[in-house]
Design a protein around this motif. Structure first.
Motif, short mmCIF file in Angstrom:
data_model
loop_
_atom_site.label_atom_id
_atom_site.label_comp_id
_atom_site.label_asym_id
_atom_site.label_seq_id
_atom_site.Cartn_x
_atom_site.Cartn_y
_atom_site.Cartn_z
N SER A 59 0.80 -1.23 0.00
CA SER A 59 0.00 0.00 0.00
C SER A 59 0.83 1.27 0.00
CB SER A 59 -0.93 0.01 1.22
OG SER A 59 -0.16 0.08 2.42
N PHE A 185 -5.88 -7.41 1.97
CA PHE A 185 -6.72 -6.23 2.20
C PHE A 185 -6.11 -5.00 1.52
CE2 PHE A 185 -8.99 -7.96 6.13
CZ PHE A 185 -10.25 -7.87 5.55
N ARG A 188 -6.67 -5.15 -2.00
CA ARG A 188 -8.10 -5.27 -2.29
C ARG A 188 -8.40 -6.44 -3.21
NH1 ARG A 188 -10.23 1.03 -2.86
NH2 ARG A 188 -9.07 1.83 -1.08
N ILE A 241 -15.25 -11.02 6.59
CA ILE A 241 -15.16 -10.13 5.42
C ILE A 241 -14.13 -10.67 4.43
CG2 ILE A 241 -14.44 -7.83 4.66
CD1 ILE A 241 -15.53 -6.74 7.31
N ASP A 245 -16.57 -11.76 1.51
CA ASP A 245 -17.00 -10.54 0.83
C ASP A 245 -16.29 -10.42 -0.52
OD1 ASP A 245 -17.86 -8.07 0.04
OD2 ASP A 245 -17.62 -7.15 2.02
N THR A 247 -16.59 -7.78 -2.52
CA THR A 247 -16.25 -6.37 -2.77
C THR A 247 -15.42 -5.87 -1.60
OG1 THR A 247 -18.33 -5.67 -1.75
CG2 THR A 247 -18.32 -5.96 -4.14
N VAL A 248 -14.17 -6.30 -1.54
CA VAL A 248 -13.32 -6.05 -0.38
C VAL A 248 -12.81 -4.62 -0.40
CG1 VAL A 248 -11.21 -6.74 0.80
CG2 VAL A 248 -12.64 -8.46 -0.31
N THR A 249 -12.96 -3.93 0.72
CA THR A 249 -12.36 -2.61 0.88
C THR A 249 -11.03 -2.75 1.61
OG1 THR A 249 -13.57 -2.33 2.95
CG2 THR A 249 -14.60 -1.46 0.96
N ASP A 250 -10.25 -1.68 1.62
CA ASP A 250 -8.94 -1.72 2.26
C ASP A 250 -9.09 -1.61 3.77
OD1 ASP A 250 -6.36 -1.60 3.09
OD2 ASP A 250 -5.81 0.21 1.99
N CYS A 251 -9.10 -2.77 4.43
CA CYS A 251 -9.17 -2.83 5.89
C CYS A 251 -7.82 -3.23 6.47
CB CYS A 251 -10.23 -3.83 6.34
SG CYS A 251 -11.90 -3.48 5.77
N SER A 252 -6.74 -3.03 5.71
CA SER A 252 -5.45 -3.56 6.12
C SER A 252 -4.98 -3.01 7.46
CB SER A 252 -4.39 -3.30 5.04
OG SER A 252 -4.29 -1.91 4.77
#
Length: 427
Positions: A59, A185, A188, A241, A245, A247-252
């Motif tokens: 990231s 994450f 994504r 998630i 899931d 449609t993974v969002t950036d939860c890193s």
């Protein structure tokens, strides 16, 4: 060399030598306990560094975030190297080739870290490659703990070491899960392979913690159960998630935060296991020294007797208890020990023999457990090498074969190793 004389004086000398050897072995185990604690700290610091490195590579996290984890790991590494050097001074090289081999592997693995850190900072390596190098370093360190557990001569110490090794291994798998899922994450993207690897890591943690629960002392087991109840809700939510899931969002960063909190709680249990290991080593030394000292008249008399007899002809008697009512206990010769002290010698020798037998039986059980683990690990490495599988894939392959053949996992592992041995021996 002066020939041995089969008499009471010589028996006492060997009895005292046995106790002194026991104390020396416990002191070595105490030193091993210190090393295991230092290894635990180094593994913990490297786990943190691995997680931050994965996020950085995926990231574009600020490079300054790499500094503190690397410094902490380097400081922990210095402690391990110091204790490894001290262990080599206390144990002659010829006495333990396997331990020296494990030490060589650790030194080689740690030597790869400076180059790895440069590659990470300059983004010259991808996350999976960096993770694999970190994992290899951690495997070499855990193997050192495994070797300590396999060579410990005291069952109580062996149990503590097995509990700690299993917990450290489970915690390392938790660290691998943290790094793997953080990278996914951050990018994504959760492929089916990443999700399966994550499931395998979760399964591996459960197996390791089950073994830990079998061998742990009650206090640290209770700590773990309380932690497992209170500390996993956020982790489980993010796991769902990651695993379901599309449609993974950036939860890193959030994932790294909650899993770091979980792993830090594990470190408290690990520290408790290290403290318990040191405690039983010190308690064993104290017990052995008391038994070898002068608090009990019988033992004090033995010490004094041995001192007086140095350089004198041995002509002492051991009185044997009467065989039945009305019979008189008679000495085997008539110069030396009193009847009371003679019986004390026989009692102590008998206690020592029973203790050695009991220790041998318990150690045999513990060694069998460790041997099963070694065979499974060796079979995994064989599959990893010949079929180019990851560690988790190799374990799952073994497990599928065991289920299909309705055999135990260790039986399948032994069969694979036997086949490899036959093929290797062919001209």
């Amino acid at each position: 060399m002066k020939p041995l004389i089969a008499d009471t004086s010589t028996a006492i000398q060997f009895l005292l030598a046995s106790r002194q050897s026991e104390i020396a072995a416990l002191r070595r185990l105490l030193q091993t306990g210190e090393l295991v604690g230092a290894v635990s700290q180094l593994v913990h610091m490297l786990q943190r560094e691995r997680g931050v490195a994965n996020i950085y590579l995926c990231s574009g996290l600020n490079a300054d975030a790499l500094d503190k984890p690397a410094r902490n790991a380097a400081a922990a590494e210095r402690d391990v190297l110091r204790l490894l050097g001290r262990a080599d001074e206390a144990n002659p090289p010829a006495s333990d080739s396997r331990r020296l081999g494990r030490t060589a592997a650790v030194l080689f693995a740690l030597g790869r870290l400076p180059a790895l850190r440069r590659q990470i900072r300059q983004a010259e390596i991808n996350p999976s490659q960096a993770t694999e190098i970190f994992n290899a370093v951690m495997r070499s360190l855990l193997a050192l703990v495994f070797e300590a557990a396999d060579t410990a001569a005291e069952p109580a110490v062996s149990r503590a070491l097995i509990a700690m090794f299993s917990f450290m291994q489970g915690k390392e798998l938790a660290g691998q899960e943290r790094a793997l899922v953080a990278a996914a994450f951050a990018s994504r993207a959760f492929s089916d392979a990443v999700r399966q690897q994550s499931l395998d890591l979760i399964d591996g943690q459960e197996r390791c913690f089950a073994t830990f629960s079998e061998f742990s002392d009650p206090l640290n087991l209770q700590r773990w159960r309380e932690m497992a109840i209170d500390g996993d809700a956020d982790v489980e939510r993010l796991r769902r998630i990651a695993l379901t899931d599309n449609t993974v969002t950036d939860c890193s960063l959030r994932w790294y935060e909650v899993t770091t909190r979980r792993i830090d709680l594990m470190k408290r249990v690990e520290d408790g296991l290290a403290a318990f290991l040191m405690q039983i080593c010190r308690a064993g030394i104290g017990t052995a020294e008391d038994a070898n000292g002068g608090d009990r008249p019988g033992d004090a008399a033995l010490e004094a007797l041995l001192t007086r007899q140095m350089g004198e002809p041995a002509d002492y008697s051991v009185f044997v208890a009467a065989a039945g009512p009305g019979e008189v206990a008679e000495p085997l010769s008539n110069n030396g020990l009193s009847p009371r002290l003679g019986r004390s010698v026989l009692s102590i020798v008998g206690q020592q023999s029973r203790r050695v037998r009991d220790l041998a039986e318990e150690l045999a059980h513990l060694r069998a457990t460790l041997n099963d683990r070694r065979q499974i690990d060796d079979a995994k490495l064989l599959l990893m090498r010949h079929r180019r599988l990851s560690e988790e894939e190799a374990y799952n392959c073994l497990r599928r074969m065991a289920m299909n053949q309705n055999k135990k996992l260790v039986e399948v592992a032994a069969a694979i190793l036997a086949v490899e041995e036959v093929l290797t021996d062919r001209p």
